[in-house]
Design an enzyme around this catalytic site. Structure first.
Site, short mmCIF file in Angstrom:
data_model
loop_
_atom_site.label_atom_id
_atom_site.label_comp_id
_atom_site.label_asym_id
_atom_site.label_seq_id
_atom_site.Cartn_x
_atom_site.Cartn_y
_atom_site.Cartn_z
N GLU A 156 -56.05 7.36 86.10
CA GLU A 156 -54.73 7.22 86.71
C GLU A 156 -53.68 7.93 85.87
O GLU A 156 -52.80 8.60 86.40
CB GLU A 156 -54.35 5.74 86.87
CG GLU A 156 -55.12 4.99 87.96
CD GLU A 156 -56.51 4.53 87.53
OE1 GLU A 156 -56.90 4.80 86.36
OE2 GLU A 156 -57.21 3.91 88.34
N ALA A 161 -90.31 14.65 89.24
CA ALA A 161 -90.44 15.99 89.83
C ALA A 161 -91.88 16.13 90.29
O ALA A 161 -92.81 15.87 89.52
CB ALA A 161 -90.11 17.05 88.80
N TRP A 188 -94.28 23.25 83.74
CA TRP A 188 -93.12 22.60 84.30
C TRP A 188 -93.34 22.47 85.78
O TRP A 188 -93.74 23.42 86.40
CB TRP A 188 -91.86 23.44 84.06
CG TRP A 188 -91.53 23.65 82.63
CD1 TRP A 188 -91.79 24.74 81.87
CD2 TRP A 188 -90.86 22.70 81.77
NE1 TRP A 188 -91.32 24.56 80.61
CE2 TRP A 188 -90.74 23.31 80.52
CE3 TRP A 188 -90.37 21.42 81.94
CZ2 TRP A 188 -90.15 22.68 79.43
CZ3 TRP A 188 -89.78 20.81 80.87
CH2 TRP A 188 -89.66 21.43 79.64
N ARG A 229 -79.10 12.80 82.57
CA ARG A 229 -79.23 12.10 81.29
C ARG A 229 -77.86 11.91 80.66
O ARG A 229 -77.57 10.85 80.10
CB ARG A 229 -80.12 12.89 80.34
CG ARG A 229 -81.58 12.82 80.71
CD ARG A 229 -82.42 13.61 79.70
NE ARG A 229 -83.77 13.80 80.19
CZ ARG A 229 -84.56 14.80 79.84
NH1 ARG A 229 -84.13 15.72 78.98
NH2 ARG A 229 -85.78 14.90 80.33
N THR A 252 -96.34 8.74 78.66
CA THR A 252 -95.51 9.95 78.66
C THR A 252 -95.34 10.47 77.24
O THR A 252 -95.39 11.67 76.99
CB THR A 252 -94.16 9.66 79.32
OG1 THR A 252 -94.39 9.22 80.66
CG2 THR A 252 -93.28 10.89 79.36
N ASP A 269 -96.84 14.00 76.93
CA ASP A 269 -95.87 15.10 77.05
C ASP A 269 -95.01 15.28 75.80
O ASP A 269 -94.38 16.32 75.65
CB ASP A 269 -94.93 14.86 78.24
CG ASP A 269 -95.68 14.76 79.55
OD1 ASP A 269 -96.85 15.18 79.58
OD2 ASP A 269 -95.10 14.26 80.52
N GLU A 320 -87.63 7.96 83.48
CA GLU A 320 -88.32 9.26 83.59
C GLU A 320 -89.79 9.05 83.28
O GLU A 320 -90.42 9.85 82.57
CB GLU A 320 -87.70 10.28 82.63
CG GLU A 320 -86.25 10.58 82.91
CD GLU A 320 -85.83 11.94 82.35
OE1 GLU A 320 -86.58 12.92 82.51
OE2 GLU A 320 -84.75 11.99 81.74
N GLY A 331 -96.32 7.16 86.93
CA GLY A 331 -96.53 6.32 88.11
C GLY A 331 -96.76 4.84 87.80
O GLY A 331 -96.33 3.98 88.55
N LEU A 366 -95.63 2.88 85.23
CA LEU A 366 -94.40 2.17 84.89
C LEU A 366 -93.41 2.19 86.05
O LEU A 366 -92.71 1.20 86.30
CB LEU A 366 -93.78 2.79 83.62
CG LEU A 366 -92.54 2.10 83.04
CD1 LEU A 366 -92.75 0.60 82.89
CD2 LEU A 366 -92.18 2.72 81.69
#
Lengths: 437, 437
Positions: free
Chosen positions: B10, B121, B137, B151, B163, B167, B255, B258, B260
């Site tokens: 404002e 993705a 990717w 993020r 993960t 990864d 992120e 499957g 979790l």
């Protein structure tokens, strides 16, 4: 390219333009291919008074390539071919559009298999069915309507045995007027249900492709119902596609599960993918996904789709793209407008057999599907015009029977909009009322 | 709602409008919530000369609801609340937009967990990795940039042990300036690698959430590296979200893989889904998909996404939608503008403990993160202004050490743009240079 039994696009355009066509330029995405031995396309442009024609692509079939262009030029019309006479960035884009529009014909000409589209519908989490196999309905009503349209533009729709056992589909182009594709079931074992919607050949023609010798008794049962059974030495996507090519099919829609789709992609017979994605989540570690094993371990090996486009259909999203580049069959260096007097692939020294199963075969004008009307005397000797030889042939299965129903069928066949439709009506009614034949 | 350490919207709007604000109408998607005990929002509107304010939503937090509206009205400004004073189809649509914009705050207020987004993705055939687990990717560069933005708008990013093992992600908001979320690893067994990018807490803060008693030795090793380890009696998505709620988090980005994601959806803590779909096909019967088992057998049981939207990002498609409806916390029948003098949830008869971990808690103005500057004398007795108590606290870890590096760190903390940033710098430098503290 105009579908069998429909009128030539150049003629329709010339009629619509009327006097405004005089002195105008006509833009064609493809060189006309006068499959039927006549020259409607060329003559309708000439008679309309067109003075210039811009051609997107030369005709992909060798026996037609350059023919119409030469005819037009000999009539004094200026013909500019995109990529040959016309070159710039703009024309390059125009060429791409012409390639996409004519993709089915180009793939068929280049690879000698029909243009194949793999279609599937998956959830937002990539499943085509629940863990139990239950698959109705993944996508929404509008998307399913779109599938009916896709079917209506295909010569055949293919599924595997699993889909028949699990979903018992009908695979018709319901709610959409027009062409109904042939339905093909690929099943090595022929381990298919006794009763299935696909065995109802009143709705559409069905072919079961199976391995030689599989369940011969069951094959007979299918044949009794009017289902065509074709045995292959080795049932695989490529041989089935060769068979479809020989039958003259232009476009085939694969509506199969992951196992068969992976086999078809691996066999390199799939050219385009239509993936419907529905905004819902079903979950499931063992829930089926659209494509089975392709032998790829690394994400970098993935097949990238080409010329991708997205379209929102009600709540769903349709992603489509090509798996292989569209073949550009234009000569790199423009050749002189030579026209082979006969298809060079049919060498008179090797064989004197000519084939004309479909009207776009080299001698397709001889086909009974070629849309040339014929005048034939009826029983009283009066001359009657039939739209095609096929109309006449199918109708005469029911001629000479003293039965009002048989007369109705004759009229129905006579009014069929295409020779394909006449053939379907004739064959179906023959099975339904064998006593009338 | 304005982020801690940033200036009130404002005020910014009033400054930009300048004289043009005089006699004008201000449209606010949310009733201002003066978390900090001051009244910057209201006073900036009053001083700008606004004569009418249209408020989209009353503030979802009970101790703030109606307060600013009453203040504005008592200043003689006309206040119209959408859905109360203003009702029509148009305002109904406006209300929906206000609900979507303020979704995180509304979910947090209604369900007492942070607003959670599940992001993944996948390929055009629904896989988030190849059969081998290789996942880099899936989506393109532009989509990955979009993930960095997501993020940057989240308080925390959550992954599972799989993960991290597979990864080794960094989960930072690289290439995007601004906030860096806390990274949370959920692992029951704490069976995590000795070395991982997430254990580098110089980039961002990391929390490992695990089951009580799991691998205590390894927990100590993590703690030595500066990773916070939190033990849960039973590690599950709901308890972790309660913990995040208590820490004051507004938005959490999942992120994870499957397994979790299915657990989080089943626990009903996921509110929105962002599915990136890349135009490529990888295949694989055992290739992982975005969501594991949800216990659904029939496609009709699937969770339908709400308020779905699609956005093409370069070659990829982003599908987003809510899993649960956005809670509308407006009273159905407009109540009188009563303001509870204290939060009714904190009954003075039950407890005299008040909590103010984050500034939006009822007594948040007492928090050392509350953006009130303080004036403190320095070593020489001169008065120095610090942006917040937290800035002062973190800086004074390094004050009184005769070392130029320590002086640099003090300056760095003093210039931090938010108390959160001051805290991160202070904690990180403390671990890096324990000799300076």
């Amino acid at each position: 390219l105009y579908a069998q039994g429909t009128r030539c696009a150049e003629l329709l355009a010339a009629e619509e333009a009327g006097e405004r066509a005089r002195g105008a330029t006509a833009y064609l995405n493809l060189e006309p291919g006068d499959c039927y031995g006549d020259s409607t396309a060329v003559s309708s442009l000439v008679q309309a008074g067109i003075t210039r024609v811009v051609v997107g692509l030369r005709h992909p079939l060798k026996h037609l390539r350059g023919k119409a262009i030469q005819s037009l030029r000999s009539e004094g019309i200026q013909v500019d071919v995109v990529g040959e006479d016309l070159q710039s960035k703009l024309f390059k884009e125009a060429l791409t559009s012409c390639l996409i529009v004519n993709a089915p014909l180009l793939y068929r000409a280049a690879f000698r298999v029909p243009f194949s589209v793999l279609k599937y519908a998956m959830t937002a989490d990539g499943k085509i069915a629940a863990s139990s196999g239950h698959a109705s309905w993944v996508s929404g009503r509008a998307s399913r309507g779109r599938v009916f349209e896709l079917r209506g533009r295909s010569d055949a729709v293919i599924v595997g045995g699993n889909t028949v056992r699990r979903d018992d589909p009908r695979l018709t182009a319901r709610h959409v007027k027009g062409h109904v594709p042939v339905r093909i079931v690929m099943s090595q074992t022929c381990n298919l249900p006794e009763e299935a919607n696909l065995w109802n050949v009143h709705e559409a023609y069905t072919i079961v492709a199976t391995q030689r010798g599989a369940r011969r008794d069951f094959q007979k049962k299918l044949a009794m119902k009017g289902v065509e059974v074709v045995e292959f030495d080795m049932l695989n996507p490529r041989d089935v596609m060769s068979y479809c090519y020989d039958r003259g099919y232009l476009s085939v829609l694969w509506e199969c599960g992951g196992t068969l789709s992976a086999a078809a992609i691996s066999a390199r017979v799939i050219h385009k993918v239509y993936a419907f994605c529905a905004p819902k989540i079903i979950g499931g570690v063992t829930a089926p996904t659209p494509v089975g094993d392709l032998g790829m371990n690394q994400m970098t090996q993935a097949i990238d789709l080409i010329d991708v486009s997205y379209e929102q259909i009600d709540r769903d999203m349709l992603m489509s793209g090509f798996i292989q580049p569209i073949p550009d069959l234009s000569p790199v260096i423009p050749s002189a407008d030579e026209i082979p007097s006969v298809d060079p692939e049919v060498s008179p020294y090797e064989t004197n057999i000519i084939s004309f199963y479909k009207t776009w075969d080299t001698f397709g004008a001889f086909s009974n599907f070629s849309p040339h009307p014929i005048d034939m005397p009826d029983e009283k000797g009066d001359c009657l015009t039939w739209p095609t030889v096929e109309h006449y042939y199918q109708a005469h299965k029911f001629v000479g029977v003293d039965n009002p129903q048989a007369n109705d069928i004759v009229q129905e066949i006579k009014q069929a909009r295409s020779p394909e439709e006449a053939a379907r009506i004739g064959r179906t009614r023959q099975r339904e009322f064998p006593e009338l034949v």
